[in-house]
Motif scaffolding. Structure first.
Motif, PDB file in Angstrom:
ATOM      1  N   GLY A 199      76.461 118.070  68.164  1.00 22.36           N
ATOM      2  CA  GLY A 199      76.260 119.410  67.631  1.00 22.36           C
ATOM      3  C   GLY A 199      75.092 119.895  67.001  1.00 22.36           C
ATOM      4  N   TRP A 200      75.093 120.590  65.852  1.00 20.65           N
ATOM      5  CA  TRP A 200      73.842 121.006  65.185  1.00 20.65           C
ATOM      6  C   TRP A 200      73.612 120.513  63.890  1.00 20.65           C
ATOM      7  CZ3 TRP A 200      70.696 124.952  67.643  1.00 20.65           C
ATOM      8  CH2 TRP A 200      71.118 125.519  68.855  1.00 20.65           C
ATOM      9  N   GLY A 201      72.479 120.187  63.497  1.00 19.31           N
ATOM     10  CA  GLY A 201      72.372 119.469  62.300  1.00 19.31           C
ATOM     11  C   GLY A 201      72.352 120.622  61.053  1.00 19.31           C
ATOM     12  N   PRO A 202      72.838 120.313  59.834  1.00 13.50           N
ATOM     13  CA  PRO A 202      73.095 121.122  58.795  1.00 13.50           C
ATOM     14  C   PRO A 202      71.683 121.556  58.282  1.00 13.50           C
ATOM     15  CG  PRO A 202      73.646 118.960  58.148  1.00 13.50           C
ATOM     16  CD  PRO A 202      73.494 118.866  59.618  1.00 13.50           C
ATOM     17  N   SER A 203      71.655 122.872  57.719  1.00 14.85           N
ATOM     18  CA  SER A 203      70.294 123.319  57.161  1.00 14.85           C
ATOM     19  C   SER A 203      70.159 122.629  55.746  1.00 14.85           C
ATOM     20  CB  SER A 203      70.613 124.623  56.796  1.00 14.85           C
ATOM     21  OG  SER A 203      69.586 125.436  55.751  1.00 14.85           O
ATOM     22  N   GLU A 204      68.749 122.298  55.538  1.00 16.98           N
ATOM     23  CA  GLU A 204      68.284 121.733  54.255  1.00 16.98           C
ATOM     24  C   GLU A 204      69.052 122.488  53.037  1.00 16.98           C
ATOM     25  OE1 GLU A 204      66.228 119.618  51.617  1.00 16.98           O
ATOM     26  OE2 GLU A 204      66.430 119.145  53.778  1.00 16.98           O
ATOM     27  N   LYS A 205      69.285 123.968  53.187  1.00 14.83           N
ATOM     28  CA  LYS A 205      69.736 124.647  51.795  1.00 14.83           C
ATOM     29  C   LYS A 205      71.235 124.269  51.387  1.00 14.83           C
ATOM     30  CE  LYS A 205      67.690 129.078  51.458  1.00 14.83           C
ATOM     31  NZ  LYS A 205      67.686 130.408  51.467  1.00 14.83           N
ATOM     32  N   ILE A 206      71.979 123.497  52.445  1.00 10.20           N
ATOM     33  CA  ILE A 206      73.344 123.013  51.922  1.00 10.20           C
ATOM     34  C   ILE A 206      73.052 121.929  50.810  1.00 10.20           C
ATOM     35  CG2 ILE A 206      74.301 123.548  54.115  1.00 10.20           C
ATOM     36  CD1 ILE A 206      74.913 120.524  54.523  1.00 10.20           C
ATOM     37  N   VAL A 207      72.005 121.296  50.953  1.00 11.42           N
ATOM     38  CA  VAL A 207      71.815 120.176  49.793  1.00 11.42           C
ATOM     39  C   VAL A 207      72.001 120.614  48.429  1.00 11.42           C
ATOM     40  CG1 VAL A 207      70.163 118.472  48.933  1.00 11.42           C
ATOM     41  CG2 VAL A 207      70.465 118.825  51.439  1.00 11.42           C
TER      42      VAL A 207
END
Length: 548
Positions: A199-207
Motif C-alpha cells: 500500500g501507501w505509507g502513512p503521512s508524517e502528520k499522523i504521528v
C-alpha cells in the motif's frame, strides 16, 4: 560516444553507507557520502564508512559531492573523505547548516568549499550536470538528483516517500519527475527499503495524533527518543506539548545543536513559551514536562542509554515516566534497543513503541509509492538501491510485474561498475571497495585482525606472562610473572600456567635462553597449550621477555 559508469561504494546489499558514483569520461560526481553502524561482530567499532580508495585514486576527476539530505547514513562519512580530497560540497542550505558543526569539529583547520543549492538549480560538474528535485522524507529539504549524461538522465531517488500532507507543507515535485521522463531517464536508482510494505505509507502528520494520545494519558514526564536529525518529528513534539500544557527540554549534544540551528533558520517553529533548558525542568511538576533525547538506536554513550543504567548525571528516570520510542531500529541495533527498553521498564517507566498508537512512521516509500516513482519517471534501465539484498530482489520483482524485461533491471553489489553505452548496459568488474571501520580513536582502518583479537578477548580472556633473563649469562632471573584477565575456571589458571613455564624454562639450555625471540615464542606456546588442554579455552597470550 563516452560510456557512463555508475558505481555504488555503499548502500547496496546493506542499510546505510550510501555513496553512489557517476562517471563519464574524466568527470566524476559523488552522490551522498554516508556511514552505517556496527553490528555485534564488530567490538569497539563506532561507525562503518565506505572504502574511498577509488575516489582517492581519481581525486583529480571528482567534480563535487552532492548530498540528498542530512541523515547520517547519507552524510556521516563526508569528513573522512575530505581528509583525502578537496572538492566542492553541494547541498541544501538546511543540510549544510546541520552538517557544519560536525565538519568544523572533525576538520577544524580546513577551509571547505560549501555550496548551497536551490531545488531546480542546474549544477555544472564538468561534462555532467546535477539537478536537485524536491521529494518528501522524514527531514526537511530532501532531494532526488537528476544527473545529465550523454546517454540521458541517471536519476537517484535518494530516500523518499510521497507524503501529500507533509509537516512543512512542501510537497514532492511530482510534476518535475514526469517532465524528466519526457526528457529521457536512462537509469533509475530507487530507494528499496520498504518494498515489503504493501500500500501507501502513512503521512508524517499522523504521528501528532499518536503523540497527543500518549501525552494526555501520561501521569508524569514524557521522554521521546528519535534521531537527532528527525526535524519534522521534533517539530510535532513541540506542537503537541504546547497543546497539552507541557514544556519541552532537549538532552543530547547533537540534538540540542540541531534544535538551535533549525529554530534559528526557521525550519522549526517552536510555540512561544514551550522551550526550556534541562536545568529549568526542576521548576515544573512532572506532568508539565516533555523531554527530547538521543539514544533511539541503543548507542552506548547516548543520553537515554545512560539514563536506563542510572549513570546519566543530568537526568534520571523516575517512577511514572513515559518513554516514547519514535524511531525504527536500524538492522543490527535491535538487541541494544531491547536491552535499553527492558532497563527502562525496570526503573519504573512505561515504554511506548510500535504502531499503536502511531508514534512513528517511516520516511521511506511503500510498495505503491515505489510503483508510482517507476511510472512517473519511466526509466529505460532500473537498479534498486538503498536496501539489503532482499529489498533489491523484491523491488526488481516488482519491476518485472510492471513489464520491465530482466535484461534492463540490475541488482548491484558494492563496487560493481554498471556501464551504460548508447545501445547496451552491463555490469563489469569491481573497483576497490568494501568497509572501513572506525573506533573511538577516530582513526579509520580497524583491521579484521584487530576485530578478531577483540572478539577473542571478550570470549576467551587474556594471559600476560613476563620472564626476566640475563642474556649474557643465559640465565632466568627470578620466577615467571603471570597475569590472568577474563579467564573463568574452577582451577587456578595462573598457577597452572606458571608451573608450565617453570618446566619449560628448566628445559632450555644457555644458547636457547640467549635468544629472546625464541624464548618469547616458546612461552606463548606453552601457556596456550596448558590452558587449552586443561580448560578448553584459547585466551590471547601476551609473552614478554625482559632482558637484564
Amino acid at each position: 560516444m563516452s560510456t557512463v559508469e555508475v558505481i555504488s561504494l555503499g548502500g547496496v546489499g546493506e542499510i546505510g553507507k550510501n555513496c553512489t558514483v557517476v562517471r563519464q569520461g574524466d568527470d566524476i560526481v559523488v552522490l551522498d557520502c554516508g556511514l552505517s553502524f556496527p553490528n555485534e561482530e564488530m567490538p569497539g567499532v563506532d561507525i562503518v564508512i565506505p572504502d574511498f580508495t577509488y575516489l582517492i585514486e581519481n581525486a583529480a576527476h571528482v567534480r563535487g559531492v552532492f548530498l540528498t539530505h542530512a541523515h547520517e547514513d547519507h552524510v556521516g562519512a563526508l569528513p573522512y573523505l575530505l581528509q583525502h580530497i578537496d572538492v566542492p560540497i553541494h547541498a541544501s542550505e538546511f543540510t549544510l547548516a546541520l552538517m557544519k558543526p560536525k565538519l568544523d569539529e572533525q576538520l577544524p583547520k580546513r577551509k571547505l568549499d560549501l555550496r548551497p543549492f536551490q531545488f531546480g538549480d542546474i549544477l555544472e560538474a564538468g561534462a555532467l550536470s546535477v539537478e536537485p528535485i524536491r521529494v518528501t522524507h522524514s527531514i526537511p529539504e530532501n532531494a532526488s538528483f537528476a544527473v545529465r549524461t550523454v546517454h540521458g538522465i541517471v536519476l537517484l531517488t535518494g530516500d523518499f516517500k510521497f507524503d501529500f500532507t507533509p509537516v512543512d507543507g512542501k510537497l514532492s515535485n511530482v510534476t518535475r519527475f514526469g517532465e524528466l521522463a519526457k526528457e529521457g531517464v536512462v537509469l533509475l536508482l530507487s530507494d528499496s527499503t520498504n518494498v515489503d510494505r504493501k500500500g501507501w505509507g502513512p503521512s508524517e502528520k499522523i504521528v501528532a495524533d499518536g503523540l497527543r494520545k500518549v501525552f494526555l494519558e501520561s501521569p508524569g514526564r514524557v521522554l521521546l527518543t528519535t534521531f537527532a536529525s528527525t526535524i519534522h518529528r521534533m517539530q510535532q513534539v513541540y506542537e503537541v506539548a504546547a497543546q497539552t500544557n507541557r514544556k519541552v527540554a532537549v538532552v543530547g549534544r547533537r540534538m540540542e545543536q540541531n534544535v538551535e540551528t533549525c529554530s534559528r533558520l526557521g525550519y522549526m517553529k517552536i510555540p512561544p513559551g514551550t522551550r526550556i533548558s534541562l536545568e529549568e525542568t526542576k521548576n515544573y511538576p512532572p506532568e508539565q514536562l516533555a523531554i527530547l533525547t538521543t539514544g533511539s538506536q541503543g548507542e552506548p554513550l547516548s543520553a537515554l542509554v545512560q539514563m536506563s543504567k542510572g549513570t546519566y548525571g543530568r537526568l534520571q528516570i523516575q517512577q511514572g515516566d513515559t518513554v516514547i520510542y519514535s524511531a525504527r531500529p536500524i538492522p543490527g541495533n535491535e538487541a541494544a534497543i531491547w536491552r535499553t527498553i527492558n532497563r527502562l521498564f525496570r526503573q519504573g517507566a512505561r515504554v511506548v513503541y510500535g504502531d499503536d498508537p502511531p508514534v512513528h512512521v517511516s520516511g521511506h516509500a511503500y510498495e505503491e509509492e515505489l510503483k508510482l516513482m517507476l511510472n512517473l519517471t519511466r526509466p529505460y534501465y532500473f537498479a534498486p538501491v538503498h536496501g539489503e539484498r532482499r529489498h533489491q530482489y523484491e523491488l526488481a520483482r516488482l519491476a518485472f510485474q510492471m513489464d520491465y524485461p530482466e535484461h534492463r533491471v540490475f541488482l548491484l553489489d558494492i563496487g560493481e561498475r554498471l556501464v551504460v553505452e548508447e545501445t547496451d548496459a552491463r555490469i563489469e568488474d569491481r573497483v576497490p571497495c568494501g568497509r572501513v571501520l572506525v573506533d573511538n580513536s577516530g582513526t579509520p582502518g580497524v583491521t579484521d585482525d584487530v576485530l578478531r583479537d577483540r572478539s577473542n578477548l571478550s570470549r576467551e580472556g587474556v594471559i600476560a606472562v613476563t620472564v626476566a633473563i640475563d642474556v649474557e649469562m643465559g640465565e632466568v632471573v627470578g620466577d615467571p610473572y603471570v597475569q590472568v584477565r577474563g579467564v573463568h575456571s574452577s582451577e587456578d589458571v595462573g598457577k597452572m600456567v606458571a608451573k608450565a613455564l617453570d618446566d619449560l624454562l628448566d628445559s632450555l639450555n644457555v644458547d636457547d635462553l640467549r635468544d629472546s625471540d625464541k624464548v618469547r615464542h616458546l612461552l606463548a606456546e606453552a601457556a596456550r597449550r596448558v590452558v587449552q588442554r586443561s580448560i578448553q579455552m584459547r585466551p590471547l597470550v601476551l609473552p614478554t621477555v625482559v632482558e637484564v
